[in-house]
Design a protein around this motif. Structure first.
Motif, PDB file in Angstrom:
ATOM      1  N   LYS A 187       0.803  -1.217   0.000  1.00 59.64           N
ATOM      2  CA  LYS A 187       0.000   0.000   0.000  1.00 59.64           C
ATOM      3  C   LYS A 187       0.842   1.276   0.000  1.00 59.64           C
ATOM      4  O   LYS A 187       0.325   2.343  -0.279  1.00 59.64           O
ATOM      5  N   GLY A 188       2.130   1.186   0.343  1.00 57.13           N
ATOM      6  CA  GLY A 188       2.914   2.404   0.484  1.00 57.13           C
ATOM      7  C   GLY A 188       3.306   3.042  -0.837  1.00 57.13           C
ATOM      8  O   GLY A 188       3.357   2.400  -1.863  1.00 57.13           O
ATOM      9  N   HIS A 189       3.550   4.366  -0.834  1.00 59.46           N
ATOM     10  CA  HIS A 189       4.081   5.058  -1.994  1.00 59.46           C
ATOM     11  C   HIS A 189       4.654   6.391  -1.525  1.00 59.46           C
ATOM     12  O   HIS A 189       4.362   6.863  -0.436  1.00 59.46           O
ATOM     13  N   ASP A 190       5.490   6.973  -2.334  1.00 57.82           N
ATOM     14  CA  ASP A 190       6.076   8.259  -1.976  1.00 57.82           C
ATOM     15  C   ASP A 190       6.489   8.992  -3.245  1.00 57.82           C
ATOM     16  O   ASP A 190       6.628   8.402  -4.307  1.00 57.82           O
ATOM     17  N   ILE A 191       6.642  10.312  -3.107  1.00 55.07           N
ATOM     18  CA  ILE A 191       7.097  11.144  -4.220  1.00 55.07           C
ATOM     19  C   ILE A 191       8.544  11.531  -3.957  1.00 55.07           C
ATOM     20  O   ILE A 191       8.886  11.950  -2.849  1.00 55.07           O
ATOM     21  N   VAL A 192       9.386  11.390  -4.958  1.00 54.67           N
ATOM     22  CA  VAL A 192      10.807  11.657  -4.800  1.00 54.67           C
ATOM     23  C   VAL A 192      11.282  12.586  -5.922  1.00 54.67           C
ATOM     24  O   VAL A 192      10.599  12.787  -6.918  1.00 54.67           O
ATOM     25  N   VAL A 193      12.482  13.138  -5.734  1.00 52.55           N
ATOM     26  CA  VAL A 193      13.146  13.920  -6.777  1.00 52.55           C
ATOM     27  C   VAL A 193      14.251  13.057  -7.373  1.00 52.55           C
ATOM     28  O   VAL A 193      15.064  12.479  -6.634  1.00 52.55           O
ATOM     29  N   ILE A 194      14.275  12.949  -8.676  1.00 51.80           N
ATOM     30  CA  ILE A 194      15.321  12.196  -9.379  1.00 51.80           C
ATOM     31  C   ILE A 194      16.204  13.189 -10.125  1.00 51.80           C
ATOM     32  O   ILE A 194      15.722  13.959 -10.953  1.00 51.80           O
ATOM     33  N   SER A 198      27.161   5.541 -18.698  1.00 55.76           N
ATOM     34  CA  SER A 198      27.327   6.992 -18.597  1.00 55.76           C
ATOM     35  C   SER A 198      26.240   7.650 -17.760  1.00 55.76           C
ATOM     36  O   SER A 198      26.242   8.871 -17.581  1.00 55.76           O
ATOM     37  N   GLU A 199      25.297   6.848 -17.243  1.00 53.15           N
ATOM     38  CA  GLU A 199      24.189   7.401 -16.472  1.00 53.15           C
ATOM     39  C   GLU A 199      24.569   7.562 -15.008  1.00 53.15           C
ATOM     40  O   GLU A 199      25.126   6.663 -14.387  1.00 53.15           O
ATOM     41  N   MET A 200      24.257   8.742 -14.462  1.00 49.57           N
ATOM     42  CA  MET A 200      24.447   8.996 -13.036  1.00 49.57           C
ATOM     43  C   MET A 200      23.154   9.599 -12.501  1.00 49.57           C
ATOM     44  O   MET A 200      22.726  10.672 -12.927  1.00 49.57           O
ATOM     45  N   ILE A 201      22.535   8.894 -11.575  1.00 47.01           N
ATOM     46  CA  ILE A 201      21.230   9.309 -11.061  1.00 47.01           C
ATOM     47  C   ILE A 201      21.256   9.308  -9.537  1.00 47.01           C
ATOM     48  O   ILE A 201      21.771   8.382  -8.913  1.00 47.01           O
ATOM     49  N   LEU A 202      20.682  10.354  -8.953  1.00 47.10           N
ATOM     50  CA  LEU A 202      20.572  10.475  -7.507  1.00 47.10           C
ATOM     51  C   LEU A 202      19.097  10.672  -7.167  1.00 47.10           C
ATOM     52  O   LEU A 202      18.402  11.458  -7.824  1.00 47.10           O
ATOM     53  N   VAL A 203      18.618   9.951  -6.159  1.00 50.52           N
ATOM     54  CA  VAL A 203      17.216  10.058  -5.742  1.00 50.52           C
ATOM     55  C   VAL A 203      17.164  10.605  -4.322  1.00 50.52           C
ATOM     56  O   VAL A 203      17.786  10.052  -3.410  1.00 50.52           O
ATOM     57  N   THR A 204      16.448  11.712  -4.135  1.00 50.17           N
ATOM     58  CA  THR A 204      16.323  12.339  -2.822  1.00 50.17           C
ATOM     59  C   THR A 204      14.854  12.596  -2.512  1.00 50.17           C
ATOM     60  O   THR A 204      13.983  12.439  -3.364  1.00 50.17           O
ATOM     61  N   GLU A 205      14.610  13.024  -1.277  1.00 47.24           N
ATOM     62  CA  GLU A 205      13.245  13.365  -0.897  1.00 47.24           C
ATOM     63  C   GLU A 205      12.735  14.516  -1.761  1.00 47.24           C
ATOM     64  O   GLU A 205      13.504  15.310  -2.299  1.00 47.24           O
ATOM     65  N   ASN A 206      11.427  14.603  -1.866  1.00 52.27           N
ATOM     66  CA  ASN A 206      10.807  15.616  -2.703  1.00 52.27           C
ATOM     67  C   ASN A 206      10.768  16.976  -2.014  1.00 52.27           C
ATOM     68  O   ASN A 206      10.417  17.074  -0.836  1.00 52.27           O
TER      69      ASN A 206
END
Length: 325
Positions: free
Chosen positions: A33-40, A81-89
């Motif tokens: 049931k969980g979900h969240d919004i993040v910044v990529i 070549s991809e660099m991705i960081l995921v943080t809180e929204n």
């Protein structure tokens, strides 16, 4: 885009930010049931300012520090070549997007602006002197690009890819290193000596304080026409000649001049002058003349207390007038 990366907001279904491992061990076919919004954040390949070293620095930094006013790291990915960081929204965007936009700046009353400044100052104080293991961190890129606002308007520092760690007992030592921040926020003494200290962050933050006061970006042509380094030197000169108040955001002046019984949103005299003085001290030409972040927090909180006190007095007067009628 924030100048170095492309930002995306994504809703991650079945993800619990507070407890990422909570979904492990669920029965097959069971619908979490969980979900969240993040910044990529997606960093472009071949970026001369941001590579794997900077990404690993940011990951190390965000993994080792927890603070209410510092963004929370959720995940990352490095593949080819991809660099991705995921943080809180930070759902209300970054401060950079507000500056120079009258509609957005109108949302930020003087009290809200003060609270944003206090949030950032608290985060810097933690980095400079509040770490439990006594190590110190110099952010090295304090600017509106790296200050996000969450759904409650709380400010959070981001962009730690170029930060510098200092070991215990070396908090008063300088680091001789190339500056990687944006030119309008570069410590004026660093430009001459290449000496990076905590006071270099204080200078950059002082520029942010002036931007919030004036409602414009430090590199706005209105400032660079007068001085190639932008807002900092211009505001410093104006403070010395007693004309800095003429530079404040016209929106704040409008709010201050409201002549009705609605609670005034603009700054009162004591609050404004306390703020201008500490902002001026932060952008002093030499590092030794600048205050510590602890002093900055204290003065900004004093400016907020002046403002809140005035609003309370206005409210009491308004209630009294209503009762009299």
């Amino acid at each position: 885009m924030d100048g170095e990366c492309t930002l995306y907001r994504a809703e991650l279904h079945c993800f619990d930010k507070e407890n990422p491992s909570s979904e492990k061990g669920k029965n097959i076919g069971e619908h979490p049931k969980g979900h969240d919004i993040v910044v990529i954040k997606r960093y472009p390949s071949g970026n001369q300012c941001f590579g794997e070293e900077e990404l690993f620095t940011e990951i190390e930094m965000l993994s080792s520090v927890e603070h209410l006013n510092i963004v929370t790291l959720i995940g990352f990915c490095i593949e080819d070549s991809e660099m991705i960081l995921v943080t809180e929204n930070v759902s209300n965007g970054y401060l950079w997007n507000y500056l120079g936009n009258d509609n957005d700046m109108r949302i930020l009353t003087w009290e809200k602006r003060l609270k944003i400044c206090i949030d950032v100052a608290n985060a810097l104080e933690h980095l400079h002197s509040g770490m439990e293991d006594q190590k110190m961190i110099i952010h090295r890129d304090i600017c509106p690009y790296n200050i996000g606002l969450d759904e409650n308007g709380r400010a959070k520092i981001d962009g730690f890819g170029t930060c510098v760690f200092l070991p215990p007992n070396e908090e008063d030592e300088a680091v001789y290193i190339e500056w990687r921040g944006r030119s309008a926020y570069i410590d004026s003494e660093y430009e001459k000596t290449r000496k990076l200290k905590r006071e270099s962050d204080v200078y950059s933050f002082g520029i942010v304080l002036l931007e919030i006061l004036c409602g414009r970006r430090a590199s706005d042509p209105i400032y660079t026409k007068e001085n190639v380094r932008g807002l900092g030197p211009v505001a410093r000169q104006s403070f010395c000649t007693g004309t800095l108040e003429d530079m404040i955001d016209p929106i704040l002046k409008e709010e201050t001049s409201e002549c009705n019984f609605v609670l005034k949103r603009g700054p009162n005299k004591e609050s404004l002058h306390t703020f201008m003085k500490i902002a001026y001290q932060c952008v002093a030409e030499t590092q030794g003349q600048r205050p510590t972040t602890k002093v900055v927090v204290k003065e900004l909180e004093k400016a907020l207390s002046f403002q809140v006190s005035q609003c309370s007095k206005t409210l009491i007067f308004f209630i009294h007038m209503q009762n009299a009628c």
